[in-house]
Write a protein that holds these residues in place. Structure first.
Motif, PDB file in Angstrom:
ATOM      1  N   VAL A 175       0.893  -1.001   0.199  1.00 48.79           N
ATOM      2  CA  VAL A 175       0.037  -0.145  -0.196  1.00 48.79           C
ATOM      3  C   VAL A 175       1.016   1.107   0.270  1.00 48.79           C
ATOM      4  O   VAL A 175       1.887   1.294   0.742  1.00 48.79           O
ATOM      5  CB  VAL A 175      -0.943  -0.015   1.211  1.00 48.79           C
ATOM      6  CG1 VAL A 175      -1.901   1.282   1.339  1.00 48.79           C
ATOM      7  CG2 VAL A 175      -1.488  -1.231   1.529  1.00 48.79           C
ATOM      8  N   THR A 181       1.442  -4.678   3.828  1.00 48.75           N
ATOM      9  CA  THR A 181       0.009  -5.525   3.466  1.00 48.75           C
ATOM     10  C   THR A 181      -0.996  -4.650   3.608  1.00 48.75           C
ATOM     11  O   THR A 181      -1.283  -4.058   4.721  1.00 48.75           O
ATOM     12  CB  THR A 181       0.219  -6.751   4.199  1.00 48.75           C
ATOM     13  OG1 THR A 181      -1.117  -7.406   3.927  1.00 48.75           O
ATOM     14  CG2 THR A 181       0.114  -6.617   5.571  1.00 48.75           C
ATOM     15  N   GLY A 182      -1.842  -4.732   2.698  1.00 45.29           N
ATOM     16  CA  GLY A 182      -3.234  -3.890   2.857  1.00 45.29           C
ATOM     17  C   GLY A 182      -4.372  -4.829   3.073  1.00 45.29           C
ATOM     18  O   GLY A 182      -5.274  -4.436   3.596  1.00 45.29           O
ATOM     19  N   GLU A 183      -4.114  -6.250   2.567  1.00 46.25           N
ATOM     20  CA  GLU A 183      -5.422  -7.189   2.903  1.00 46.25           C
ATOM     21  C   GLU A 183      -4.970  -8.485   2.883  1.00 46.25           C
ATOM     22  O   GLU A 183      -5.707  -9.353   3.625  1.00 46.25           O
ATOM     23  CB  GLU A 183      -6.532  -6.846   2.055  1.00 46.25           C
ATOM     24  CG  GLU A 183      -6.048  -6.944   0.375  1.00 46.25           C
ATOM     25  CD  GLU A 183      -7.216  -6.552  -0.359  1.00 46.25           C
ATOM     26  OE1 GLU A 183      -8.013  -6.244   0.018  1.00 46.25           O
ATOM     27  OE2 GLU A 183      -6.901  -6.748  -1.731  1.00 46.25           O
ATOM     28  N   HIS A 184      -3.682  -8.858   2.736  1.00 49.56           N
ATOM     29  CA  HIS A 184      -3.313 -10.294   2.772  1.00 49.56           C
ATOM     30  C   HIS A 184      -2.756 -10.792   4.125  1.00 49.56           C
ATOM     31  O   HIS A 184      -2.846 -11.836   4.184  1.00 49.56           O
ATOM     32  CB  HIS A 184      -2.264 -10.599   1.448  1.00 49.56           C
ATOM     33  CG  HIS A 184      -3.023 -10.479   0.281  1.00 49.56           C
ATOM     34  ND1 HIS A 184      -2.249 -10.547  -0.927  1.00 49.56           N
ATOM     35  CD2 HIS A 184      -4.125 -10.172  -0.322  1.00 49.56           C
ATOM     36  CE1 HIS A 184      -3.084 -10.485  -1.913  1.00 49.56           C
ATOM     37  NE2 HIS A 184      -4.216 -10.095  -1.549  1.00 49.56           N
ATOM     38  N   ASN A 237      -3.979   0.582  -2.587  1.00 54.23           N
ATOM     39  CA  ASN A 237      -3.453  -0.738  -2.405  1.00 54.23           C
ATOM     40  C   ASN A 237      -2.967  -1.291  -3.769  1.00 54.23           C
ATOM     41  O   ASN A 237      -3.705  -1.739  -4.729  1.00 54.23           O
ATOM     42  CB  ASN A 237      -4.634  -1.489  -1.793  1.00 54.23           C
ATOM     43  CG  ASN A 237      -4.228  -2.974  -1.246  1.00 54.23           C
ATOM     44  OD1 ASN A 237      -5.184  -3.912  -0.985  1.00 54.23           O
ATOM     45  ND2 ASN A 237      -3.082  -3.458  -1.402  1.00 54.23           N
TER      46      ASN A 237
END
Lengths: 501, 436
Positions: free
Chosen positions: A357, A429-432, A392
């Protein structure tokens, strides 16, 4: 029971403490739901990130919260590490098993326990899939807002562990904004509720701190979710640009106009090429970038915002703009974007999906630097797919794994992209999630004191570090004196300085 | 009881560079007079103050505007007030990213002015004089909570000073970020019991082009509750659904806030009027009672409460009517006068009992309301509580007669968290649930 831990022997059958647990676990869940056969264990050796593989010593599939608690108690007593797993779709090795531990799989816990449309709440078990929640509440006019791209299969329990977002989190937020109560099994095997379903529970926000802790603080057994009214209208626009920087200008224009779309997604030329090869999504030919903007809400707002979005895209130099309201047409626009990850398989033998990100306004500059990185590496190409609204990035680092050294080169590029993200003030990391995969990058983003302080929380919940050890933090902190639950009054009360009621 | 003499404290703290002065009567925290007030101007000075205080085993209570410093249980000890109101710098405002990083002493009103210049806002209600650090520490919210949530939902990064003086960060300055534990969530609502909040980073929202309020009045709680639930569940996307009843048995006013584009809002307001009832009206400004009875009142908490008792009742929205009726019944039985208001659509109401009422009867009201709403004891077998009745502030005599917190789920884990962060019990000791 101070049984020394033994790693599985070569044939993979559990030994030592884990083998000794089998009768206990079979007593809890029934023999059918305890797996110790090495070939079957192999099914569980990785999650969605296949680069990390370890078969667990045992797999157990409970059906009830009380069973999870009993399993955890048994593990805690035996000093055996345990890892929770939902659908196994994670992309950071967050559910990577331990060869000397038990994998607790929640896939049989898939009941929707309660739907309360008047309170806009539902209570579900952790193994329920994300999409199943939305399906269960749709007849009442609601949906469950977080929508990770794996929503057809991923579990709500896993979403809580990862604080999952999705394409629409720009407007609707993440899992932590939509969960108001969690029943958990603590790492010593106690069942307790965090939050009370209202969203304003008294005391510390343990619910908020637990969400996104990647399974290191306990195991979720029930989830209270917030329900969001279905939007009256959803409109998806697709705009084609000559370059990503033109697309970036359009995004800035949209944000600058005071619009918060549900989603703003961008793909670069290579990603478009891959998607075209895979699903014939029929994106405008020759586009250097496409932007997918989705607006949802009351019809009158969507109409007004769509006009503004179209105007900003035109100002930024959009060649072609398409627009769709009905679900089938919208799905056609999304097809290319949604297929992107799998689609690069068509144009490259192997690839790494990255998740970084940057502040949104730094996007253009970063894309240029990413291009420099890949052009400096023989045999490595980068296709870019990203959630442009919130910065992201999902660079897909393409390489040919038949060529010696290509994998290493791709790893290097992938890591260098994260360095760029950190340098720009972004995130690794934005979502993983961090999982095992990115634990080594944590010290680049956080100082030793930051990591130590975060682990205060881990020590409060999980002082023996048996619950999903080895994830998130590169170095486990020793918790010192085990605090546990204090008995007796707090010192101030005992000293007579404070009355307790 | 202080661990060191006033002189020694002053000398040790002054060595940090922070401004230090002896406490005055106006610095009292819930009846406890601290030894001194330390006002750091920088993060490093704040860290120095905490380290020096820890070295002398001094209890510290953080203070922002001081508006609500005496709410809730008094501290078991208070040697030093750490006054953060001087740390009032906006550190980084990235309008294009809709993100702002500020020191904890920045006031909501001051910040709103700066953000408004770029057509943006922090979607958080509160008196303009309240500091962002205070708003986060209390996790206090007003009407906008329905759409935008609590301070914890808008906070994306935090810098804290631990009780031992170490500086720690969590989160960052991008909205989408799942790296590491989110300590911001833990510190939001921690009420000064875990450490000092010194810097905060928030996600921002665009200021709407137009805001409209659709208002209706009801005689019966049933009709009012139905209207509130229908508005909150409608696809008209209200930013707030508020309710007020100024006196027991009196009429119930309901107002919804619609925000957006001019054409969008007009169309939505028209439809919301149909939803609320025949005589519903649309106004372009908030009614005078908007957010008044609550913990983030625009007129300032000291004014709102004025020596009275403020009780927060949280519930699942479907329970709105029973909760309204219970407040009526219980107030009648206890013989107290109560006004009710709050974010009914989000399942939060506040009961305000004006000053001058018998503390014993006020305590009876609190306990009876807990019993009537099913929150007198924790749920059977540690089940889901589905609500709470918390006394936010009350005269000392009321707090002595009724536990302001009531039953709190997972208190054991909360104690364990406190023990990790503040093993010496030096941060606002005794103020949290269970005397944390």
């Amino acid at each position: 029971m101070g049984t020394p831990l033994a790693a599985s022997p070569d044939n993979g059958a559990p030994t030592g403490a884990c083998a000794a647990l089998i009768p206990t676990l079979e007593g809890i869940c029934g023999a059918d739901h305890v797996i110790s056969e090495p070939r079957e264990l192999k099914t569980y050796e990785c999650d969605g990130l296949t680069a990390h593989r370890t078969a667990p010593a045992l797999v157990v599939l409970p059906e009830e919260a009380e069973q999870v608690a009993a399993i955890v108690r048994a593990c805690a007593e035996a000093g055996v590490p345990f890892v929770a797993r939902g659908s196994g779709t994670g992309l950071s090795g967050g559910a990577l098993p331990r060869s000397d531990g038990v994998l607790i799989v929640t896939s049989r816990m898939r009941r929707v326990l309660e739907v309360d449309p008047r309170s806009r709440r539902a209570i579900v078990e952790p193994g329920v899939t994300n999409l199943a929640v939305s399906k269960a509440v749709e007849p009442y006019g609601f949906f469950y807002a977080p929508d990770p791209s794996s929503q057809v299969v991923c579990s709500v329990g896993g979403n809580v562990a990862e604080n999952s977002g999705g394409a629409h989190c720009l407007k609707h937020g993440f899992t932590v904004h939509h969960v108001t109560g969690l029943e958990i099994v603590t790492p010593d095997g106690e069942l307790t509720w965090l939050g009370d379903g209202t969203g304003v529970s008294p005391g510390y926000d343990l619910l908020g701190a637990f969400t996104g802790s990647e399974g290191t603080l306990g195991i979720v057994t029930k989830v209270v979710v917030k329900l969001t009214p279905l939007p009256e209208m959803v409109r998806t626009l697709l705009a084609a640009f000559e370059s990503t920087s033109q697309g970036g200008t359009a995004v800035s224009g949209i944000i600058g106009a005071g619009i918060v779309p549900a989603a703003i997604e961008m793909m670069d030329a290579l990603a478009i090429e891959a998607a075209e090869a895979a699903v014939h999504c029929n994106y405008p030919a020759g586009a250097g970038a496409v932007l997918v903007v989705e607006l949802d809400g009351p019809a009158s707002e969507v109409e007004a915002e769509a006009a503004a979005v179209r105007e900003r895209c035109e100002q930024a130099g959009a060649g072609e703009i398409r627009s769709a309201d009905d679900p089938a047409d919208r799905a056609r626009i999304w097809a290319g974007r949604k297929s992107a990850f799998a689609a690069v398989g068509r144009i490259s033998p192997a690839y790494i999906v990255q998740d970084g990100v940057v502040p949104r306004t730094a996007l253009s500059g970063i894309l240029g630097r990413i291009a420099e990185l890949s052009s400096a590496r023989e045999g490595v190409r980068v296709a870019n797919v990203f959630h442009a609204g919130d910065g992201n990035l999902h660079p897909l680092v393409l390489f040919d794994d038949r060529i010696e050294g290509a994998g290493e080169a791709a790893e290097e590029v992938s890591g260098a992209i994260l360095d760029l993200c950190i340098e720009a003030g972004g995130s690794i990391t934005g979502e993983h999630g961090v999982g095992v995969d990115k634990a080594k990058y944590m010290p680049k983003m956080f100082g030793p004191t930051d990591l130590d302080t975060m682990q205060f929380l881990r020590c409060a919940f999980n002082p023996r570090n048996l619950c999903n050890p080895g994830k998130v933090f590169p170095t486990p902190r020793l918790c010192g004196e085990v605090p546990g639950v204090r008995h007796g009054p707090p010192p101030a009360v005992a000293a007579g300085e404070l009355e307790q009621f | 009881m202080t661990a060191a003499g006033a002189e020694a404290i002053a000398v040790a703290l002054a060595g940090t560079g922070a401004e230090v002065r002896p406490a005055e009567p106006s610095d009292v925290v819930g009846g406890v007079l601290p030894s001194c007030v330390a006002s750091p101007a920088t993060v490093d000075q704040a860290a120095g103050v905490m380290a020096a205080a820890a070295g002398l085993d001094l209890a510290v209570v953080p203070r922002g505007s001081g508006d609500t410093i005496s709410w809730g249980w008094p501290p078991a000890r208070c040697d030093v007030v750490a006054d953060l109101s001087g740390m009032d710098q906006v550190l980084e405002y990235a309008a294009g990213d809709l993100v702002v990083k500020v020191q904890a002493g920045v006031r909501l009103g001051q910040l709103a002015e700066i953000l408004a210049e770029k057509g943006q806002r922090l979607a958080l209600d509160g008196p303009p004089g309240v500091t962002v650090g205070g708003a986060v520490a209390r996790n206090a919210a007003g009407p906008l909570r329905l759409r935008y949530g609590l301070p914890r939902d808008l906070l994306i990064g935090i810098t804290i000073v631990r009780p031992d003086g170490a500086l720690a960060h969590a989160g960052g300055k991008v909205v989408k970020n799942v790296a590491g534990y989110d300590l911001g969530k833990l510190f939001a609502g921690s009420q000064g019991t875990l450490g000092l909040i010194v810097e905060t980073t928030f996600r921002l929202h665009p200021l709407p082009d137009l805001s409209a309020y659709v208002i209706e009045e009801y005689r019966e709680s049933a009709a009012a509750a139905e209207a509130v639930l229908a508005a909150a569940a409608s696809p008209l996307q209200p930013s707030a659904v508020e309710l007020e009843r100024a006196r027991v048995g009196g009429p119930i006013r309901v107002a919804t806030l619609l925000e957006g584009t001019p054409s969008g809002v007009s169309a939505r307001a028209e439809r919301m009027r149909t939803l609320l009832g025949r005589s519903a009206e649309t106004m372009m400004a908030a009614p005078d009672w908007w957010g008044r009875t609550g913990e983030a009142s625009p007129s300032g908490m000291t004014t709102v409460v004025a020596g009275g008792t403020l009780v927060r009742v949280a519930f699942w929205a479907a329970e709105l009517r029973p909760v309204l009726d219970a407040i009526d019944t219980v107030a009648g039985e206890a013989g107290v006068a109560v006004s009710v208001g709050g974010s009914a659509g989000a399942g939060v109401l506040y009961a305000l009992l004006a000053a001058g009422q018998d503390p014993g009867q006020v305590a009876v009201f609190v306990r009876a309301l807990r019993a009537a709403t099913g929150h007198a004891a924790g749920p059977d077998g540690g089940g889901l509580a589905r609500g709470s009745v918390v006394v936010l502030t009350a005269p000392a005599a009321v707090l002595e007669a009724a536990d302001p917190w009531g039953p709190v789920p997972s208190l054991g884990l909360m104690r364990a968290v406190k023990q990790q962060f503040d093993p010496g019990h030096l941060m606002s000791p005794g103020r949290g649930p269970g005397g944390i």
